[in-house]
Design an enzyme around this catalytic site. Structure first.
Site, PDB file in Angstrom:
ATOM      1  N   ASN A  32       0.837  -1.215   0.000  1.00  0.00           N
ATOM      2  CA  ASN A  32       0.000   0.000   0.000  1.00  0.00           C
ATOM      3  C   ASN A  32       0.869   1.262   0.000  1.00  0.00           C
ATOM      4  OD1 ASN A  32       0.941   0.235   2.585  1.00  0.00           O
ATOM      5  ND2 ASN A  32      -1.054   0.068   3.592  1.00  0.00           N
ATOM      6  N   LEU A  33       2.187   1.076  -0.029  1.00  0.00           N
ATOM      7  CA  LEU A  33       3.159   2.178  -0.083  1.00  0.00           C
ATOM      8  C   LEU A  33       3.018   3.141   1.094  1.00  0.00           C
ATOM      9  CD1 LEU A  33       3.306   2.975  -3.939  1.00  0.00           C
ATOM     10  CD2 LEU A  33       4.769   1.453  -2.597  1.00  0.00           C
ATOM     11  N   ASP A  50      -4.408  -2.883  -0.258  1.00  0.00           N
ATOM     12  CA  ASP A  50      -4.304  -2.703   1.192  1.00  0.00           C
ATOM     13  C   ASP A  50      -4.938  -3.907   1.880  1.00  0.00           C
ATOM     14  OD1 ASP A  50      -4.693  -1.814   3.849  1.00  0.00           O
ATOM     15  OD2 ASP A  50      -4.539   0.259   3.138  1.00  0.00           O
ATOM     16  N   PHE A  71       5.301  -9.696   4.394  1.00  0.00           N
ATOM     17  CA  PHE A  71       6.121  -8.740   5.156  1.00  0.00           C
ATOM     18  C   PHE A  71       5.311  -7.527   5.592  1.00  0.00           C
ATOM     19  CE2 PHE A  71       8.729 -10.889   2.026  1.00  0.00           C
ATOM     20  CZ  PHE A  71       9.833 -11.278   2.743  1.00  0.00           C
ATOM     21  N   ALA A  72       4.071  -7.400   5.072  1.00  0.00           N
ATOM     22  CA  ALA A  72       3.335  -6.143   5.251  1.00  0.00           C
ATOM     23  C   ALA A  72       2.853  -6.006   6.691  1.00  0.00           C
ATOM     24  CB  ALA A  72       2.147  -6.114   4.298  1.00  0.00           C
ATOM     25  N   TYR A 139       3.396  -4.836  19.372  1.00  0.00           N
ATOM     26  CA  TYR A 139       4.020  -5.280  18.119  1.00  0.00           C
ATOM     27  C   TYR A 139       4.366  -6.774  18.205  1.00  0.00           C
ATOM     28  CZ  TYR A 139       7.722  -6.242  14.795  1.00  0.00           C
ATOM     29  OH  TYR A 139       8.492  -6.836  13.820  1.00  0.00           O
ATOM     30  N   PHE A 167      16.080 -11.525  14.020  1.00  0.00           N
ATOM     31  CA  PHE A 167      16.647 -10.753  15.120  1.00  0.00           C
ATOM     32  C   PHE A 167      16.871  -9.347  14.533  1.00  0.00           C
ATOM     33  CE2 PHE A 167      16.949 -13.425  18.973  1.00  0.00           C
ATOM     34  CZ  PHE A 167      16.122 -14.427  18.490  1.00  0.00           C
ATOM     35  N   ASN A 168      18.064  -8.783  14.489  1.00  0.00           N
ATOM     36  CA  ASN A 168      18.165  -7.395  14.006  1.00  0.00           C
ATOM     37  C   ASN A 168      18.640  -7.333  12.557  1.00  0.00           C
ATOM     38  OD1 ASN A 168      18.015  -7.178  17.005  1.00  0.00           O
ATOM     39  ND2 ASN A 168      18.099  -5.012  16.487  1.00  0.00           N
ATOM     40  N   ASP A 283      12.939  -2.153  25.762  1.00  0.00           N
ATOM     41  CA  ASP A 283      14.162  -2.754  25.220  1.00  0.00           C
ATOM     42  C   ASP A 283      14.708  -3.831  26.165  1.00  0.00           C
ATOM     43  OD1 ASP A 283      14.631  -1.543  22.782  1.00  0.00           O
ATOM     44  OD2 ASP A 283      15.898   0.042  23.613  1.00  0.00           O
TER      45      ASP A 283
END
Ligand code: UDP
Length: 323
Positions: A32-33, A50, A71-72, A139, A167-168, A283
């Site tokens: 959906n940019l 979307d 991935f969206a 999240y 992970f990162n 964190d």
């Protein structure tokens, strides 16, 4: 195979689209940019649709799809704490809409982008797949919910799935014209590189009193092209395995924030200005993956394991980003 890459205009999605094309697969991107980049879609057509508008999804299945890579999602921890409805709506309800569209069009395979955030505050390191899941923010919770839905869909509908828990993610494929570009940028390595380039606001190091080697948080940085490769492996794996599967993806080595700053300083050859700031809420002190399962079962072996290699590829992109 023909792969529908949902969120293929984003960071990990675009690098996976590139890697899929290199392996001879045909790619269509659905995006959906909202955070992705039109210029990152270079290996197949873009369908602007979307996940929250289910009627917009049919166009993506007009040409038969062999598998979906999903991935969206919204992916900022702090934003998810401030606005959980948005996160559950986009990440959970949006995923259900996609899964329903797949079922309607008889598409039976999906690779899902998951995250180390499903583990919350780890009770032991390195973190393997059996580590308890107790996300500490919406999240991570939204991603864990989708993992649960995929497990249920395997039993109910015979859906084949692989959840890849990153992970990162870091690094770029600047040679292919793609890299990491978020607005706003919240991630450590791009922020260090911006500081090295004298761009953006001053780099802040969040927290200096964690129980780690130098008091700053420790993370397991993994090259985005190595993550992309794991998706190709997952696709091959689903050819011969039914059910729902999950794999943790990292290099198995943790680096502190100060070590990441030092890696950038040594690669870029310029000093990196930073200031200390309070801890960032949510964190964990340290996150390091055990990727033994991915190595043994998927035959995955990361090629750019060294932090300096990863930083060098990110630097190539940030010096002259295409978007
Ligand atoms: N971090 C930092 N300054 C920044 C961005 C991140 O000190 O400008 C720290 C952050 O607190 C965490 C680590 O760097 O300990 C990695 O953060 P990032 O947002 O890149 O990834 P995360 O681990 O949250 O997925």
């Amino acid at each position: 195979m023909h792969i529908l890459v949902c969120g293929g205009a984003g960071y990990v999605g675009s690098h996976t689209a590139y890697t899929l094309a290199q392996h001879g697969h045909e790619v269509t991107v659905l995006d959906n940019l909202s955070t992705g980049h039109r210029r990152a879609v270079r290996w197949g057509p873009l369908i602007e649709a979307d996940l929250l508008k289910p009627e917009s999804l049919d166009a993506a299945f007009a040409h038969p799809v062999d598998a979906v890579m999903h991935f969206a999602a919204k992916s900022l921890v702090g934003e998810s704490v401030a606005d959980p409805y948005e996160y559950y709506q986009h990440n959970v309800a949006g995923s259900i809409n996609l899964l329903r569209a797949m079922r309607h069009h008889r598409v039976q395979r999906i690779v899902f982008s998951s995250t180390a955030a499903i583990f919350g505050l780890p009770s032991s390191l390195p973190i393997d797949e059996d580590h308890p899941k107790s996300p500490i923010n919406p999240y991570g919770a939204s991603k864990w919910m989708v993992e649960r839905i995929l497990a249920d869909a395997a039993s109910a509908y015979g859906l084949r799935s692989v959840c890849l828990r990153y992970f990162n993610a870091a690094g770029a494929a600047a040679q292919a014209g793609i890299g990491e570009s978020h607005m706003p940028e919240t991630h450590l390595i791009p922020n260090i590189l911006k500081s090295a380039l004298g761009e953006g606001t001053a780099l802040r190091v969040f927290g200096d009193d964690y129980p780690t080697m130098d008091g700053t948080c420790v993370r397991d940085y993994v090259h985005v092209l190595d993550l992309a490769n794991a998706h190709v492996r997952a696709l091959e794996f689903m050819q011969t395995h039914d059910g729902a599967h999950c794999f943790n993806l990292g290099n198995g080595t943790g680096f502190s924030v100060l070590q990441a700053i030092e890696a950038v300083r040594s690669i870029c050859g310029v000093p990196v200005a930073y200031e200390h700031a309070p801890r960032r809420p949510g964190d964990p002190a340290a996150l390091v993956a055990s990727s033994r399962k991915a190595r043994e079962i998927l035959g995955w072996s990361p090629q750019q394991c060294d932090l300096e290699q990863i930083v060098a590829s990110a630097w190539d992109w940030h010096r002259d980003p295409a978007y």
